[in-house]
Design a protein around this motif. Sequence first.
Motif, PDB file in Angstrom:
ATOM      1  N   THR A  28      31.124  51.904   9.572  1.00  0.00           N
ATOM      2  CA  THR A  28      31.381  51.465   8.251  1.00  0.00           C
ATOM      3  C   THR A  28      32.316  52.530   7.593  1.00  0.00           C
ATOM      4  OG1 THR A  28      29.275  50.385   8.211  1.00  0.00           O
ATOM      5  CG2 THR A  28      30.391  50.969   6.163  1.00  0.00           C
ATOM      6  N   ARG A  29      31.989  54.121   7.878  1.00  0.00           N
ATOM      7  CA  ARG A  29      32.601  55.110   7.317  1.00  0.00           C
ATOM      8  C   ARG A  29      34.000  55.098   7.550  1.00  0.00           C
ATOM      9  NH1 ARG A  29      34.667  59.940   8.443  1.00  0.00           N
ATOM     10  NH2 ARG A  29      34.190  59.645  10.592  1.00  0.00           N
ATOM     11  N   ILE A  30      34.179  55.004   8.829  1.00  0.00           N
ATOM     12  CA  ILE A  30      35.793  55.113   9.282  1.00  0.00           C
ATOM     13  C   ILE A  30      36.427  53.884   9.222  1.00  0.00           C
ATOM     14  CG2 ILE A  30      35.399  54.209  11.550  1.00  0.00           C
ATOM     15  CD1 ILE A  30      37.249  57.255  10.618  1.00  0.00           C
ATOM     16  N   SER A  31      35.929  52.736   8.838  1.00  0.00           N
ATOM     17  CA  SER A  31      36.526  51.455   8.442  1.00  0.00           C
ATOM     18  C   SER A  31      36.924  51.528   6.994  1.00  0.00           C
ATOM     19  CB  SER A  31      35.837  50.027   8.533  1.00  0.00           C
ATOM     20  OG  SER A  31      35.444  49.890  10.053  1.00  0.00           O
ATOM     21  N   ARG A  32      35.995  51.961   6.244  1.00  0.00           N
ATOM     22  CA  ARG A  32      36.546  52.455   4.682  1.00  0.00           C
ATOM     23  C   ARG A  32      37.567  53.306   4.675  1.00  0.00           C
ATOM     24  NH1 ARG A  32      31.475  54.227   2.396  1.00  0.00           N
ATOM     25  NH2 ARG A  32      30.973  51.846   2.608  1.00  0.00           N
ATOM     26  N   LEU A  33      37.550  54.309   5.398  1.00  0.00           N
ATOM     27  CA  LEU A  33      38.495  55.429   5.244  1.00  0.00           C
ATOM     28  C   LEU A  33      39.579  54.944   5.659  1.00  0.00           C
ATOM     29  CD1 LEU A  33      38.903  58.403   4.321  1.00  0.00           C
ATOM     30  CD2 LEU A  33      37.993  59.050   6.639  1.00  0.00           C
ATOM     31  N   HIS A  34      39.720  54.375   6.914  1.00  0.00           N
ATOM     32  CA  HIS A  34      40.844  53.925   7.379  1.00  0.00           C
ATOM     33  C   HIS A  34      41.859  52.953   6.273  1.00  0.00           C
ATOM     34  CE1 HIS A  34      42.958  50.570   9.835  1.00  0.00           C
ATOM     35  NE2 HIS A  34      43.854  51.654  10.157  1.00  0.00           N
ATOM     36  N   LEU A  35      41.050  51.875   5.900  1.00  0.00           N
ATOM     37  CA  LEU A  35      41.507  51.017   4.854  1.00  0.00           C
ATOM     38  C   LEU A  35      42.079  51.679   3.586  1.00  0.00           C
ATOM     39  CD1 LEU A  35      42.053  48.184   4.018  1.00  0.00           C
ATOM     40  CD2 LEU A  35      39.794  47.963   3.209  1.00  0.00           C
ATOM     41  N   GLN A  36      41.396  52.632   3.078  1.00  0.00           N
ATOM     42  CA  GLN A  36      41.793  53.686   1.823  1.00  0.00           C
ATOM     43  C   GLN A  36      43.060  54.299   2.323  1.00  0.00           C
ATOM     44  OE1 GLN A  36      38.221  55.878   1.404  1.00  0.00           O
ATOM     45  NE2 GLN A  36      38.267  55.256  -0.891  1.00  0.00           N
ATOM     46  N   LEU A  37      43.370  54.885   3.432  1.00  0.00           N
ATOM     47  CA  LEU A  37      44.285  55.554   3.848  1.00  0.00           C
ATOM     48  C   LEU A  37      45.471  54.512   3.934  1.00  0.00           C
ATOM     49  CD1 LEU A  37      42.848  58.204   6.199  1.00  0.00           C
ATOM     50  CD2 LEU A  37      43.558  58.526   4.127  1.00  0.00           C
ATOM     51  N   VAL A  38      45.407  53.505   4.746  1.00  0.00           N
ATOM     52  CA  VAL A  38      46.408  52.406   4.812  1.00  0.00           C
ATOM     53  C   VAL A  38      46.788  52.167   3.459  1.00  0.00           C
ATOM     54  CG1 VAL A  38      47.015  50.087   5.936  1.00  0.00           C
ATOM     55  CG2 VAL A  38      45.866  51.844   7.052  1.00  0.00           C
ATOM     56  N   ASN A  39      46.011  51.656   2.596  1.00  0.00           N
ATOM     57  CA  ASN A  39      46.341  51.145   1.375  1.00  0.00           C
ATOM     58  C   ASN A  39      47.175  52.226   0.509  1.00  0.00           C
ATOM     59  OD1 ASN A  39      45.145  48.697   1.691  1.00  0.00           O
ATOM     60  ND2 ASN A  39      43.244  49.188   0.810  1.00  0.00           N
ATOM     61  N   GLN A  40      46.984  53.510   0.828  1.00  0.00           N
ATOM     62  CA  GLN A  40      47.635  54.588  -0.050  1.00  0.00           C
ATOM     63  C   GLN A  40      49.070  55.057   0.992  1.00  0.00           C
ATOM     64  OE1 GLN A  40      45.106  57.799  -0.574  1.00  0.00           O
ATOM     65  NE2 GLN A  40      43.509  56.323  -1.371  1.00  0.00           N
ATOM     66  N   GLY A  41      49.372  54.254   1.876  1.00  0.00           N
ATOM     67  CA  GLY A  41      50.745  54.333   2.457  1.00  0.00           C
ATOM     68  C   GLY A  41      50.411  55.427   3.780  1.00  0.00           C
ATOM     69  N   TYR A  42      49.467  55.827   4.286  1.00  0.00           N
ATOM     70  CA  TYR A  42      49.450  56.656   5.429  1.00  0.00           C
ATOM     71  C   TYR A  42      49.563  55.839   6.549  1.00  0.00           C
ATOM     72  CZ  TYR A  42      48.114  60.418   2.158  1.00  0.00           C
ATOM     73  OH  TYR A  42      48.327  61.306   1.064  1.00  0.00           O
ATOM     74  N   ASP A  43      50.321  56.407   7.489  1.00  0.00           N
ATOM     75  CA  ASP A  43      50.462  55.767   8.978  1.00  0.00           C
ATOM     76  C   ASP A  43      49.206  56.168  10.008  1.00  0.00           C
ATOM     77  OD1 ASP A  43      51.576  54.567  10.930  1.00  0.00           O
ATOM     78  OD2 ASP A  43      53.037  55.965  11.509  1.00  0.00           O
ATOM     79  N   VAL A  44      48.086  55.206   9.661  1.00  0.00           N
ATOM     80  CA  VAL A  44      46.863  55.547  10.363  1.00  0.00           C
ATOM     81  C   VAL A  44      46.502  54.136  11.021  1.00  0.00           C
ATOM     82  CG1 VAL A  44      44.186  55.966  10.366  1.00  0.00           C
ATOM     83  CG2 VAL A  44      46.104  57.262   8.651  1.00  0.00           C
ATOM     84  N   LEU A  45      46.420  54.153  12.466  1.00  0.00           N
ATOM     85  CA  LEU A  45      46.361  52.807  13.067  1.00  0.00           C
ATOM     86  C   LEU A  45      44.952  52.778  13.897  1.00  0.00           C
ATOM     87  CD1 LEU A  45      49.936  52.773  14.519  1.00  0.00           C
ATOM     88  CD2 LEU A  45      48.897  51.392  12.627  1.00  0.00           C
ATOM     89  N   ARG A  46      44.412  51.815  14.141  1.00  0.00           N
ATOM     90  CA  ARG A  46      43.314  51.823  14.856  1.00  0.00           C
ATOM     91  C   ARG A  46      43.515  50.601  15.736  1.00  0.00           C
ATOM     92  NH1 ARG A  46      37.643  50.496  11.692  1.00  0.00           N
ATOM     93  NH2 ARG A  46      36.689  51.125  13.665  1.00  0.00           N
ATOM     94  N   TYR A  47      42.989  50.903  17.299  1.00  0.00           N
ATOM     95  CA  TYR A  47      43.154  49.964  18.225  1.00  0.00           C
ATOM     96  C   TYR A  47      41.696  49.426  18.926  1.00  0.00           C
ATOM     97  CZ  TYR A  47      47.852  51.796  18.025  1.00  0.00           C
ATOM     98  OH  TYR A  47      49.235  52.108  17.412  1.00  0.00           O
ATOM     99  N   ASN A  48      41.337  48.484  19.159  1.00  0.00           N
ATOM    100  CA  ASN A  48      40.047  48.106  19.564  1.00  0.00           C
ATOM    101  C   ASN A  48      40.214  47.606  21.156  1.00  0.00           C
ATOM    102  OD1 ASN A  48      37.834  46.625  20.392  1.00  0.00           O
ATOM    103  ND2 ASN A  48      37.663  45.470  18.057  1.00  0.00           N
ATOM    104  N   LEU A  49      39.583  48.253  21.902  1.00  0.00           N
ATOM    105  CA  LEU A  49      39.819  48.267  23.381  1.00  0.00           C
ATOM    106  C   LEU A  49      39.296  46.853  23.863  1.00  0.00           C
ATOM    107  CD1 LEU A  49      40.179  49.157  26.164  1.00  0.00           C
ATOM    108  CD2 LEU A  49      37.747  49.717  26.420  1.00  0.00           C
TER     109      LEU A  49
END
Length: 120
Positions: A28-49
Motif C-alpha cells: 500500500t505504501r509503495i503503491s501510493r508513493l509510486h502514484l504520487q511520484l508519477v503524477n508529479q512527473g517523475y520517471d518511476v516505473l514498476r514491473y510485476n513479475l
Amino acid sequence: MNKKIEIFDPALCCPTGVCGPSVDPELTRISRLHLQLVNQGYDVLRYNLAQEPDQFANNKQVNELLGSEGPDALPAVVVDGQLAFNERYPSVDEFADWLGFDKEMVKVKEPKKKLNITLK
C-alpha cells in the motif's frame, strides 16, 4: 536531470498488489508513493513479475539476480540502469535523495475525520 527508477516487484495478483482480503501495508505504501511520484512527473516505473516477465528477462542485472537467488530476491530496485538493492522497497528518503525533492511533498496526509466502523 531526473533519474529513472525501476521497481521490479515479485509476482503480484494485480499491477499494484493492493487487493484481496489481506493487503500488505508495504505494498500500500509503495503503491501510493509510486502514484504520487508519477503524477508529479517523475520517471518511476514498476514491473510485476506475473504480468510483465519480459521486463525481468530484458534487464541483465535483474535477470542474473533471479537466476542466482530466485524470486525471493524481489523486489529489486534499479536506478539509472544500476541495481541499487533488492529484497525491499525504497523509503521516501531514498526517493527524495535520488530524485531531489523535499520529502514533505509526498507525506501522507491524515484524514480530517476518522470513521469508526464496526462489522458484526
